[in-house]
Write a protein that holds these residues in place. Sequence first.
Motif, PDB file in Angstrom:
ATOM      1  N   GLU A 170       0.828  -1.215   0.000  1.00  0.00           N
ATOM      2  CA  GLU A 170       0.000   0.000   0.000  1.00  0.00           C
ATOM      3  C   GLU A 170       0.863   1.267   0.000  1.00  0.00           C
ATOM      4  OE1 GLU A 170      -2.565   0.352   3.433  1.00  0.00           O
ATOM      5  OE2 GLU A 170      -2.997   2.441   2.981  1.00  0.00           O
ATOM      6  N   PHE A 171       1.914   1.264   0.852  1.00  0.00           N
ATOM      7  CA  PHE A 171       2.707   2.495   0.948  1.00  0.00           C
ATOM      8  C   PHE A 171       3.538   2.707  -0.313  1.00  0.00           C
ATOM      9  CE2 PHE A 171       2.352   1.410   5.646  1.00  0.00           C
ATOM     10  CZ  PHE A 171       1.236   2.208   5.808  1.00  0.00           C
TER      11      PHE A 171
ATOM     12  N   ILE B  30       1.233   4.222  -2.862  1.00  0.00           N
ATOM     13  CA  ILE B  30       0.994   5.654  -2.617  1.00  0.00           C
ATOM     14  C   ILE B  30       2.217   6.472  -3.059  1.00  0.00           C
ATOM     15  CG2 ILE B  30       0.602   7.400  -0.816  1.00  0.00           C
ATOM     16  CD1 ILE B  30      -1.092   5.262   0.662  1.00  0.00           C
TER      17      ILE B  30
ATOM     18  N   ILE C  98       2.065   6.928  -6.769  1.00  0.00           N
ATOM     19  CA  ILE C  98       1.077   7.954  -7.142  1.00  0.00           C
ATOM     20  C   ILE C  98       1.672   9.338  -6.894  1.00  0.00           C
ATOM     21  CG2 ILE C  98      -1.186   8.939  -6.570  1.00  0.00           C
ATOM     22  CD1 ILE C  98      -2.085   6.055  -5.817  1.00  0.00           C
TER      23      ILE C  98
ATOM     24  N   GLY D  47       1.347  18.168   0.506  1.00  0.00           N
ATOM     25  CA  GLY D  47       0.432  17.275  -0.212  1.00  0.00           C
ATOM     26  C   GLY D  47       0.423  15.883   0.385  1.00  0.00           C
ATOM     27  N   ILE D  48       0.508  14.881  -0.486  1.00  0.00           N
ATOM     28  CA  ILE D  48       0.432  13.482  -0.065  1.00  0.00           C
ATOM     29  C   ILE D  48       1.549  13.140   0.923  1.00  0.00           C
ATOM     30  CG2 ILE D  48       0.653  11.106  -0.922  1.00  0.00           C
ATOM     31  CD1 ILE D  48      -0.508  12.115  -3.601  1.00  0.00           C
ATOM     32  N   GLY D  49       1.233  12.392   1.965  1.00  0.00           N
ATOM     33  CA  GLY D  49       2.285  11.842   2.821  1.00  0.00           C
ATOM     34  C   GLY D  49       2.076  11.971   4.311  1.00  0.00           C
ATOM     35  N   ASP D  50       1.228  12.905   4.746  1.00  0.00           N
ATOM     36  CA  ASP D  50       0.993  13.012   6.189  1.00  0.00           C
ATOM     37  C   ASP D  50      -0.416  12.491   6.482  1.00  0.00           C
ATOM     38  OD1 ASP D  50       1.141  14.047   8.984  1.00  0.00           O
ATOM     39  OD2 ASP D  50       2.908  15.077   8.196  1.00  0.00           O
ATOM     40  N   ASP D  51      -0.894  12.658   7.715  1.00  0.00           N
ATOM     41  CA  ASP D  51      -2.246  12.195   8.032  1.00  0.00           C
ATOM     42  C   ASP D  51      -3.305  13.009   7.285  1.00  0.00           C
ATOM     43  OD1 ASP D  51      -1.934  10.075  10.228  1.00  0.00           O
ATOM     44  OD2 ASP D  51      -0.618  11.688  10.873  1.00  0.00           O
TER      45      ASP D  51
ATOM     46  N   ASP E 285     -10.941   8.972   4.154  1.00  0.00           N
ATOM     47  CA  ASP E 285     -10.781   7.545   4.427  1.00  0.00           C
ATOM     48  C   ASP E 285     -12.029   6.822   3.970  1.00  0.00           C
ATOM     49  OD1 ASP E 285      -8.508   6.163   5.714  1.00  0.00           O
ATOM     50  OD2 ASP E 285      -8.600   7.861   7.094  1.00  0.00           O
TER      51      ASP E 285
ATOM     52  N   ASP F 279      -7.443  11.532  11.989  1.00  0.00           N
ATOM     53  CA  ASP F 279      -6.373  12.100  11.154  1.00  0.00           C
ATOM     54  C   ASP F 279      -6.290  13.616  11.299  1.00  0.00           C
ATOM     55  OD1 ASP F 279      -5.051   9.926   9.914  1.00  0.00           O
ATOM     56  OD2 ASP F 279      -6.753   9.619   8.572  1.00  0.00           O
TER      57      ASP F 279
ATOM     58  N   ARG G 136       4.318  14.663  10.685  1.00  0.00           N
ATOM     59  CA  ARG G 136       5.073  13.440  10.993  1.00  0.00           C
ATOM     60  C   ARG G 136       6.572  13.737  11.005  1.00  0.00           C
ATOM     61  NH1 ARG G 136       2.011   8.910   7.117  1.00  0.00           N
ATOM     62  NH2 ARG G 136       0.006   9.000   8.201  1.00  0.00           N
TER      63      ARG G 136
ATOM     64  N   ASP H 171      -1.675   9.390  13.976  1.00  0.00           N
ATOM     65  CA  ASP H 171      -2.634   8.558  14.713  1.00  0.00           C
ATOM     66  C   ASP H 171      -2.331   7.089  14.467  1.00  0.00           C
ATOM     67  OD1 ASP H 171      -3.642   8.662  12.059  1.00  0.00           O
ATOM     68  OD2 ASP H 171      -5.642   8.142  12.775  1.00  0.00           O
TER      69      ASP H 171
ATOM     70  N   SER I 231      -3.418   4.027  13.311  1.00  0.00           N
ATOM     71  CA  SER I 231      -4.443   3.306  12.561  1.00  0.00           C
ATOM     72  C   SER I 231      -3.942   1.948  12.089  1.00  0.00           C
ATOM     73  CB  SER I 231      -4.938   4.140  11.374  1.00  0.00           C
ATOM     74  OG  SER I 231      -3.864   4.560  10.567  1.00  0.00           O
ATOM     75  N   ASP I 232      -2.650   1.843  11.798  1.00  0.00           N
ATOM     76  CA  ASP I 232      -2.110   0.592  11.248  1.00  0.00           C
ATOM     77  C   ASP I 232      -1.304  -0.215  12.265  1.00  0.00           C
ATOM     78  OD1 ASP I 232      -3.167   1.144   8.765  1.00  0.00           O
ATOM     79  OD2 ASP I 232      -1.368   2.152   8.050  1.00  0.00           O
TER      80      ASP I 232
HETATM   81  P1  ADP Z   1      -3.715   7.465   7.146  1.00  0.00           P
HETATM   82  O1  ADP Z   1      -3.438   6.054   7.623  1.00  0.00           O
HETATM   83  O2  ADP Z   1      -3.217   8.504   8.073  1.00  0.00           O
HETATM   84  O3  ADP Z   1      -5.155   7.664   6.723  1.00  0.00           O
HETATM   85  P2  ADP Z   1      -2.747   6.671   4.615  1.00  0.00           P
HETATM   86  O4  ADP Z   1      -1.661   5.689   4.900  1.00  0.00           O
HETATM   87  O5  ADP Z   1      -4.099   6.186   4.240  1.00  0.00           O
HETATM   88  O6  ADP Z   1      -2.842   7.674   5.850  1.00  0.00           O
HETATM   89  O7  ADP Z   1      -2.273   7.661   3.495  1.00  0.00           O
HETATM   90  C1  ADP Z   1      -0.996   8.248   3.536  1.00  0.00           C
HETATM   91  C2  ADP Z   1      -0.969   9.453   2.601  1.00  0.00           C
HETATM   92  O8  ADP Z   1      -1.238   9.047   1.267  1.00  0.00           O
HETATM   93  C3  ADP Z   1      -2.019  10.500   2.926  1.00  0.00           C
HETATM   94  O9  ADP Z   1      -1.420  11.773   2.695  1.00  0.00           O
HETATM   95  C4  ADP Z   1      -3.119  10.226   1.912  1.00  0.00           C
HETATM   96  O10 ADP Z   1      -3.854  11.405   1.616  1.00  0.00           O
HETATM   97  C5  ADP Z   1      -2.332   9.761   0.713  1.00  0.00           C
HETATM   98  N1  ADP Z   1      -3.097   8.866  -0.179  1.00  0.00           N
HETATM   99  C6  ADP Z   1      -3.588   7.637   0.122  1.00  0.00           C
HETATM  100  N2  ADP Z   1      -4.187   7.084  -0.951  1.00  0.00           N
HETATM  101  C7  ADP Z   1      -4.087   7.980  -1.954  1.00  0.00           C
HETATM  102  C8  ADP Z   1      -4.517   8.016  -3.324  1.00  0.00           C
HETATM  103  N3  ADP Z   1      -5.177   6.982  -3.857  1.00  0.00           N
HETATM  104  N4  ADP Z   1      -4.236   9.104  -4.061  1.00  0.00           N
HETATM  105  C9  ADP Z   1      -3.570  10.150  -3.526  1.00  0.00           C
HETATM  106  N5  ADP Z   1      -3.124  10.192  -2.257  1.00  0.00           N
HETATM  107  C10 ADP Z   1      -3.369   9.126  -1.466  1.00  0.00           C
END
Ligand code: ADP
Length: 345
Positions: A16-17, A20, A23, A37-41, A57, A86, A160, A237, A239-240
């Motif tokens: 999953e990571f 992401i 992407i 942008g993408i990468g934090d909560d 979510d 989050d 983070r 937070d 969550s995982d």
């Molecule tokens: P959390 O567990 O805190 O909800 P995630 O692990 O789900 O965080 O997501 C980590 C990061 O990746 C967040 O910034 C989230 O917005 C981003 N992200 C997750 N899925 C996608 C996606 N399909 N497209 C763009 N960004 C994404």
Amino acid sequence: MASNTEKRTEISEIGEFGLIDRIREKFTNVNASTHLGIGDDAAVIDAGNKFLVVTSDMLLEGVHFDLSYTPIQHLGYKAVAVNISDIAAMNAIPQQITVNIGLSNRFSLEAVEALYDGIKAACSSFKVDLVGGDTTSSRSGLVISVTAIGEVSKEKIALRSGAKPGDIICVSGDLGGAYMGLQVLEREKQVFLADPTMQPQLEAYDYIVKRQLKPEARMDMVYELQDFNVKPTSMIDVSDGLSSELLHIAKHSQVGLSIYEDKVPIAKPTFDTAVEFNIDPITAALNGGEDYELLFTIEQSDYEKVKNHPDIAFIGYIKPASEEVTLITKASNMIPLKAQGWKQF
Ligand code: ADP
Ligand code: MG
């Protein structure tokens, strides 16, 4: 049809990571207001005199929840709470949510109303407004996706990436309960499927079952840290699972860290149920996930202000980047932590 020569990579190969990350690499932000942008909560948007934070979510029937033992009101509450969690992890105050639902014809008006009763309860408990969403039909059961928006003054945002060597690692509440609650619910479901006259025996497991079915986002902790005048240097937070979140903090902050096994908070019902299931309680706490507690770091100079807080555990400390992410066991062995959190791929 794809030809044989086309490369096909299974998503399970990168996880999953990894997905992401792929992407994220495709995009470059073009707007000055996109602070993070993408990468934090949550994403961080510069709104002039403050930051807005946005997070989303999605929960899918059969993947994230099983309606044979999940009251649908609780599901509505949980779908909101996991998003508010989050927002809390950014040290922000939630303001609005939008809710998207996909429904199959299995769901009646009454079921949808019960779902929204739960959403409404969460809106009132976290003081947020439901301001929109989308409704579609679904062929694969119930889908519910929530987006939450919060706000925070710029100097208070917790990312983070802010942990520094010497900072103290803190976690709210206790860990592993939601995972053990899920184990109990799955066991009772199997018992029921084998013999439908059997009624679930859940009283003894009240606490952990509630941790699984109706988690709370720790907004109370965000307010209390503000009252104590403590700004977390980093926050995420849970969550995982604790291990996975510690690795995120270490990666984003470019630090190492150690936590102590005997400091990890585990509630008695969690401990007892883990033993009953032949699971090491520390494994449930490290890898279980879905606890929605806050993991954060504070400067040593702030320790005095919170050291007597009954709901904060001080579990370890941040080390320089040259050090690994490790667990110091009760027998004083140092072992590297690996993320074995919930992976759907
Ligand atoms: P959390 O567990 O805190 O909800 P995630 O692990 O789900 O965080 O997501 C980590 C990061 O990746 C967040 O910034 C989230 O917005 C981003 N992200 C997750 N899925 C996608 C996606 N399909 N497209 C763009 N960004 C994404
Ligand atoms: Mg999170």
